[in-house]
Each structure stands twice: as C-alpha cells, then as structure tokens.
Write a protein that holds these residues in place. Structure first.
Motif: not given
Length: 91
Positions: A37, A40-41, A43-45, A47-49, A51
C-alpha cells in the motif's frame, strides 16, 4: 480469472524491518499489505508529480489569456509556415 501477480523482494535493515512491522501492527495490517500500500501510494504520487503540470493562479490567468487572445504570429513563424507548405506540396 485471477489477476496476474509479480514478486518483489528487498533487503532491508533490521531496524527498518522492525519499524515497518510495528507500523503495520498499529494499523492492523500485515507487513506485506502495509508495504504494498505504501509503495503504491508513493508510486502514484511520483507519477503524478512527473506528469501533472501545476500552475499558480497568475500563470493560469496568463495561459487562459494567451488561449483567448493569442498574439499575432511573428514574421519568422509566418515564414516557417510558408516553408512547411512548400515542403508538403513538393512531395
């Protein structure tokens, strides 16, 4: 049909292992669930930063104004379009 899975292993210090174990126990989760978890959090952050473009309010207004009232094309841009047209028609 079950979802495909992959295995991930990591060597960590005993101190970090103890910390993760304690944090997982405090949340009533397994260490695996806690680590997956958290990864995952993160990695998401990340990628968001990478893109997502964030603009200040002033930058947003400047961008919107440029879209609504674009400047006249410069002579160099006009010449580039003429050159492009001639290259496309030459083919």
């Amino acid at each position: 049909m079950p979802k495909a899975t992959a295995r991930f292993e990591a060597r960590i210090s005993t101190d970090l292992h103890s910390m993760i174990k304690r944090a997982a126990e405090l949340q009533g989760r397994t260490m695996t669930d806690f680590v997956v978890s958290a990864a995952h959090d993160a990695a998401r952050r990340a990628i968001e930063q990478a893109e997502v473009i964030r603009l200040s309010l002033a930058d947003q207004e400047c961008f919107a104004q440029a879209l609504l009232s674009p400047p006249q094309p410069s002579q160099a841009l006009e010449q580039a379009f003429v050159r492009r047209r001639s290259l496309l028609h030459a083919q």
